[in-house]
Design an enzyme around this catalytic site. Structure first.
Site, short mmCIF file in Angstrom:
data_model
loop_
_atom_site.label_atom_id
_atom_site.label_comp_id
_atom_site.label_asym_id
_atom_site.label_seq_id
_atom_site.Cartn_x
_atom_site.Cartn_y
_atom_site.Cartn_z
N ARG A 25 -4.83 12.96 -6.82
CA ARG A 25 -3.92 12.23 -7.72
C ARG A 25 -4.09 12.62 -9.20
O ARG A 25 -3.17 12.42 -9.99
CB ARG A 25 -4.14 10.72 -7.60
CG ARG A 25 -3.92 10.17 -6.20
CD ARG A 25 -2.55 9.51 -6.08
NE ARG A 25 -2.30 9.01 -4.75
CZ ARG A 25 -2.43 7.74 -4.38
NH1 ARG A 25 -2.81 6.84 -5.26
NH2 ARG A 25 -2.17 7.37 -3.15
N ASP B 160 2.51 -7.11 -12.34
CA ASP B 160 1.71 -6.01 -11.80
C ASP B 160 0.78 -5.51 -12.90
O ASP B 160 1.07 -5.65 -14.09
CB ASP B 160 2.61 -4.86 -11.31
CG ASP B 160 1.90 -3.95 -10.32
OD1 ASP B 160 2.16 -4.06 -9.10
OD2 ASP B 160 1.06 -3.12 -10.76
C1 LIG Z 1 1.01 -1.53 -2.42
S1 LIG Z 1 1.67 -2.36 -3.82
C2 LIG Z 1 2.26 -3.88 -3.06
C3 LIG Z 1 3.63 -4.29 -3.53
C4 LIG Z 1 4.22 -5.52 -2.83
N1 LIG Z 1 3.43 -6.70 -3.09
C5 LIG Z 1 4.36 -5.29 -1.35
O1 LIG Z 1 3.66 -5.93 -0.55
O2 LIG Z 1 5.18 -4.45 -0.97
C6 LIG Z 1 0.16 -2.90 -4.66
C7 LIG Z 1 0.35 -3.19 -6.13
O3 LIG Z 1 -0.78 -3.92 -6.60
C8 LIG Z 1 -1.01 -3.57 -7.94
N2 LIG Z 1 -2.40 -3.92 -8.32
C9 LIG Z 1 -3.55 -3.31 -7.96
N3 LIG Z 1 -4.60 -3.89 -8.56
C10 LIG Z 1 -4.10 -4.88 -9.34
C11 LIG Z 1 -4.69 -5.83 -10.22
N4 LIG Z 1 -6.02 -5.87 -10.46
N5 LIG Z 1 -3.87 -6.70 -10.85
C12 LIG Z 1 -2.53 -6.68 -10.64
N6 LIG Z 1 -1.91 -5.80 -9.83
C13 LIG Z 1 -2.70 -4.91 -9.17
C14 LIG Z 1 -0.74 -2.06 -7.97
O4 LIG Z 1 -0.44 -1.61 -9.28
C15 LIG Z 1 0.43 -1.93 -6.99
O5 LIG Z 1 1.68 -1.86 -7.65
#
Ligand SMILES: C[S@@+](CC[C@H](N)C(=O)[O-])C[C@H]1O[C@@H](n2cnc3c(N)ncnc32)[C@H](O)[C@@H]1O
Length: 300
Positions: free
Chosen positions: A56, A163
């Site tokens: 990445r 996010d």
């Molecule tokens: C795989 S996506 C999930 C999106 C949606 N909730 C779904 O289930 O389709 C995970 C998201 O979590 C966010 N994320 C990861 N760590 C985080 C944190 N400490 N605080 C807020 N968001 C976070 C990432 O940036 C990413 O966009």
């Protein structure tokens, strides 16, 4: 041959100017990245994720002109903007409209009818406050908006979508997706809530006004000790975010998150993210759907 030589003279320069190869990422430097990610976001990068960091971030490291990963680690440690960039690269943002459909089915068949009944009996206001925590590019909160506008037409709806990544929040706010994403949305909702691009916008699907009006976006790090997400929220969806956390950071994040839940509110997590053994404050009403236990003490 002369022509070819001339072309080469234009297109090449002496080999002395070639960039030096990027040296391999060592386990010690990888540990530095992993510690930073854990402290910042609560995400646990197991040693098997070393290849992920390389795949990445190599392009970025080369673009910065570094030949060693340690130089990049130093930069990420001292420059908050590069840190954001790095975290965005190593987190997974994959998402879909109406992902994990049984959650939407539970809302449609059980949760929302119960809310309507409670409002009709005067036991609650006709308003619903929802938080999509870790919303990525917005598919989850816009899916909620479509369902809720359909089933609760005259209610006041407020969907907060947050996010860690400013880049995905910007794209969620823009509300534009490739048209193939339309396949994830039921036909009736697609016609009512989405727009199809014309001319220069052909091939693009845009969120319509009605759903935009009920969703607000913000950046928010769930690992922060404090954040403003409002209180007494009826539904919190934190799905496919905690998969990347370890037990300690998961517990910390969940305990803070549920301080924002209304006493009768529900918390939804992703299908591979059981909260068993994480906190005593919740009981499972369905696998991956939780409510507060009655005796749960809310922090001041
Ligand atoms: C795989 S996506 C999930 C999106 C949606 N909730 C779904 O289930 O389709 C995970 C998201 O979590 C966010 N994320 C990861 N760590 C985080 C944190 N400490 N605080 C807020 N968001 C976070 C990432 O940036 C990413 O966009």
């Amino acid at each position: 041959l002369t022509v070819a030589m001339d072309e080469q003279r234009v297109a090449f320069e002496p080999a002395g100017e070639l960039p030096q190869a990027l040296r391999p990422l060592t386990p010690a430097v990888f540990r530095g990245f992993a510690e930073l990610v854990y402290a910042e976001a609560g995400i646990h990068l197991a040693p098997v994720k070393q290849a992920l960091v390389v795949s990445r971030c190599s392009r970025r490291v080369r673009a910065l002109g570094f030949t060693s990963w340690r130089d990049y680690l130093d930069l990420v440690q001292r420059d908050p903007r590069e840190r954001v960039h790095f975290l965005e690269s190593i987190t997974t943002h994959e998402t879909h409209f109406f992902r994990e459909p049984n959650h939407f089915e539970l809302l449609r068949t059980m949760v929302i009818p119960a809310l309507i009944e409670a409002a009709a009996a005067g036991r609650r206001p006709r308003q619903l406050r929802v938080w999509s925590a870790g919303c990525s590019s917005g598919e989850e909160p816009y899916s909620l908006a479509m369902l809720l506008l359909d089933l609760l037409p005259d209610w006041h709806l407020d969907i907060l979508a947050t996010d860690l990544s400013a880049r995905v929040i910007e794209s969620a706010r823009a509300g534009l997706w490739p048209i193939r994403k339309s396949q994830e949305i039921p036909d009736a909702y697609l016609r009512r809530f989405m727009l199809k691009g014309k001319g220069a916008q052909a091939g693009v699907m845009a969120a319509g006004e009605e759903i935009r009006a009920v969703v607000r976006f913000d950046t928010l790090n769930l690992n922060d000790a404090r954040y403003a997400a409002g209180t007494n929220l009826d539904l919190i969806l934190c799905r496919n975010v905690l998969i990347y956390f370890d037990q300690v950071s998961k517990r910390r994040v969940i305990e803070r998150l549920i301080q924002h839940l209304a006493p009768a509110g529900l918390l939804f997590v992703g299908h591979s993210e059981s909260l068993g053994g994480i906190t005593d404050a919740l009981r499972a009403v369905r696998p991956t759907v939780y409510s507060l236990k009655e005796n749960h003490q809310r922090a001041q």
